[in-house]
Design an enzyme around this catalytic site. Structure first.
Site, PDB file in Angstrom:
ATOM      1  N   SER A 132       0.836  -1.192   0.000  1.00 10.77           N
ATOM      2  CA  SER A 132       0.000   0.000   0.000  1.00 10.77           C
ATOM      3  C   SER A 132       0.872   1.243   0.000  1.00 10.77           C
ATOM      4  CB  SER A 132      -0.926   0.016   1.221  1.00 10.77           C
ATOM      5  OG  SER A 132      -1.602   1.252   1.298  1.00 10.77           O
ATOM      6  N   MET A 144      -8.456   8.737  -0.771  1.00 10.41           N
ATOM      7  CA  MET A 144      -9.399   9.133   0.274  1.00 10.41           C
ATOM      8  C   MET A 144      -9.783  10.592   0.074  1.00 10.41           C
ATOM      9  SD  MET A 144      -7.545   7.417   3.581  1.00 10.41           S
ATOM     10  CE  MET A 144      -6.806   5.778   3.490  1.00 10.41           C
ATOM     11  N   MET A 181     -11.907   5.400  -2.014  1.00 10.56           N
ATOM     12  CA  MET A 181     -12.682   5.628  -0.785  1.00 10.56           C
ATOM     13  C   MET A 181     -13.243   7.031  -0.901  1.00 10.56           C
ATOM     14  SD  MET A 181     -10.051   3.781   1.859  1.00 10.56           S
ATOM     15  CE  MET A 181      -8.630   3.974   0.763  1.00 10.56           C
ATOM     16  N   ASP A 188      -4.269   4.119  -2.551  1.00 10.50           N
ATOM     17  CA  ASP A 188      -5.442   4.503  -1.751  1.00 10.50           C
ATOM     18  C   ASP A 188      -5.844   5.946  -2.021  1.00 10.50           C
ATOM     19  OD1 ASP A 188      -6.117   2.190  -0.053  1.00 10.50           O
ATOM     20  OD2 ASP A 188      -4.081   2.444   0.710  1.00 10.50           O
ATOM     21  N   HIS A 247      -7.853   2.143  -5.176  1.00  9.00           N
ATOM     22  CA  HIS A 247      -8.938   1.880  -4.228  1.00  9.00           C
ATOM     23  C   HIS A 247      -9.605   3.212  -3.901  1.00  9.00           C
ATOM     24  CE1 HIS A 247     -10.073   0.591   0.163  1.00  9.00           C
ATOM     25  NE2 HIS A 247     -11.136   0.772  -0.602  1.00  9.00           N
ATOM     26  N   HIS A 284      -0.850  -0.894  -4.532  1.00 10.66           N
ATOM     27  CA  HIS A 284      -2.171  -0.488  -4.047  1.00 10.66           C
ATOM     28  C   HIS A 284      -2.157   1.014  -3.809  1.00 10.66           C
ATOM     29  CE1 HIS A 284      -6.088  -1.563  -2.382  1.00 10.66           C
ATOM     30  NE2 HIS A 284      -5.869  -0.681  -1.426  1.00 10.66           N
ATOM     31  N   GLY A 308      -9.918   4.539   5.971  1.00 15.76           N
ATOM     32  CA  GLY A 308      -9.669   5.931   6.290  1.00 15.76           C
ATOM     33  C   GLY A 308      -8.292   6.224   6.840  1.00 15.76           C
ATOM     34  N   PHE A 309      -7.651   5.225   7.410  1.00 13.64           N
ATOM     35  CA  PHE A 309      -6.336   5.426   8.012  1.00 13.64           C
ATOM     36  C   PHE A 309      -5.472   4.188   7.814  1.00 13.64           C
ATOM     37  CE2 PHE A 309      -9.261   8.038  10.470  1.00 13.64           C
ATOM     38  CZ  PHE A 309      -8.629   9.271  10.479  1.00 13.64           C
ATOM     39  N   GLY A 310      -4.175   4.392   7.658  1.00 11.90           N
ATOM     40  CA  GLY A 310      -3.236   3.282   7.651  1.00 11.90           C
ATOM     41  C   GLY A 310      -2.825   2.930   9.065  1.00 11.90           C
ATOM     42  N   GLY A 311      -2.192   1.763   9.217  1.00  9.39           N
ATOM     43  CA  GLY A 311      -1.630   1.375  10.502  1.00  9.39           C
ATOM     44  C   GLY A 311      -2.604   0.836  11.524  1.00  9.39           C
ATOM     45  N   ASP A 353      -7.438  -6.030   2.771  1.00 10.89           N
ATOM     46  CA  ASP A 353      -6.708  -4.801   3.091  1.00 10.89           C
ATOM     47  C   ASP A 353      -6.997  -4.404   4.530  1.00 10.89           C
ATOM     48  OD1 ASP A 353      -5.447  -2.356   3.147  1.00 10.89           O
ATOM     49  OD2 ASP A 353      -6.743  -1.399   1.672  1.00 10.89           O
ATOM     50  N   GLY A 354      -5.925  -4.270   5.316  1.00 10.85           N
ATOM     51  CA  GLY A 354      -6.078  -3.750   6.666  1.00 10.85           C
ATOM     52  C   GLY A 354      -5.401  -4.602   7.717  1.00 10.85           C
ATOM     53  N   GLY A 355      -4.284  -4.128   8.241  1.00  5.97           N
ATOM     54  CA  GLY A 355      -3.606  -4.844   9.317  1.00  5.97           C
ATOM     55  C   GLY A 355      -2.974  -6.146   8.905  1.00  5.97           C
ATOM     56  N   MET A 396     -12.350  -5.402   3.458  1.00  7.90           N
ATOM     57  CA  MET A 396     -11.641  -4.522   4.380  1.00  7.90           C
ATOM     58  C   MET A 396     -11.575  -5.192   5.760  1.00  7.90           C
ATOM     59  SD  MET A 396     -10.699  -1.887   2.667  1.00  7.90           S
ATOM     60  CE  MET A 396     -10.127  -0.893   4.055  1.00  7.90           C
TER      61      MET A 396
END
Length: 228
Positions: free
Chosen positions: A10, A39, A70, A37, A68, A35, A144-147, A177-179, A139
């Site tokens: 990402s 937003m 958003m 992102d 992606h 990827h 909305g946020f990384g990390g 996607d996510g964590g 998801m």
């Protein structure tokens, strides 16, 4: 048929002052997809980058760019990112007034089309469009946020979607996607994921190529373990 795990770093976690350099490093490190992102500080509470950045990045990589969205609205940006060199575009069905039309807009431009499902979005949103998709993005954090930390309830959702796709004999990939990190990649592979998006787990590593290989290796170790 044996599934192949693809890794999509990402770029949200990249150094935006050196985006072209980081994109090239991802290719050299074994990544399969980039990827991207997007937003809008409207559909999600953050603001990132738009088509101009995608167009600037395109000459610096031969990897597919997975955009992606958003954002709300969706359709005008589909056209803009198609012009900017995207290879895949994924959007959230809740953000489109006419989901099927948005999918067809993507495919008409010769791009791969996907929809993204938030943690609380049901698989029933796919009821009338799954056969028209190239991929579904699950998801495993709220967008909305990384990390952010991985939400475990994504795993049974992925498994249910994998069964639905396989039972229908559809060539639809499952992206997550996510964590995502080496610790949960095996479970994601076992659940049925095909494409793993990882940001901080790759860009925050001292050896990024090793991080990509670790995530891929862990996910591949889970293949064939769906019933385990």
């Amino acid at each position: 048929m044996t599934r192949a795990i693809r890794i999509a770093p990402s770029l949200l976690s990249a150094d935006f002052a050196f985006l072209g350099r980081d994109a090239q490093a991802m290719a050299e490190g074994g990544a399969d997809i980039l990827h991207f992102d997007v937003m809008d500080n409207h559909y999600v509470p953050n603001l990132t980058v738009g088509p101009l950045v995608c167009a600037a990045l395109r000459p610096h990589t031969t990897l597919p760019i997975d955009v992606h969205l958003m954002t709300r609205p969706v359709d005008p940006l589909i056209e803009s990112f198609a012009e900017a060199g995207a290879d895949m575009i994924t959007f959230h069905p809740e953000a489109s007034d006419h989901v099927h039309r948005s999918v067809q807009m993507i495919r008409k431009r010769g791009l791969k089309a996907g929809v993204a499902l938030n943690p609380a979005s049901p698989l029933s949103l796919l009821d009338h469009i799954l056969e028209d998709l190239d991929m579904v993005l699950i998801m495993s954090v709220n967008p909305g946020f990384g990390g952010q930390s991985f939400i475990p309830s994504a795993l049974p959702k992925i498994a249910a979607l994998r069964k639905r796709i396989d039972d229908a004999g559809l060539p639809v990939a499952i992206e997550v996607d996510g964590g995502v990190n080496p610790a949960n990649a095996r479970a994601l592979g076992a659940a049925g994921a095909d494409i793993l998006v990882a940001g901080s787990a790759i860009f925050g590593a001292s050896d990024r190529a090793k991080a990509i290989a670790s995530i891929r290796g862990a996910a591949e170790s889970g293949l064939g373990q769906e019933a385990a």
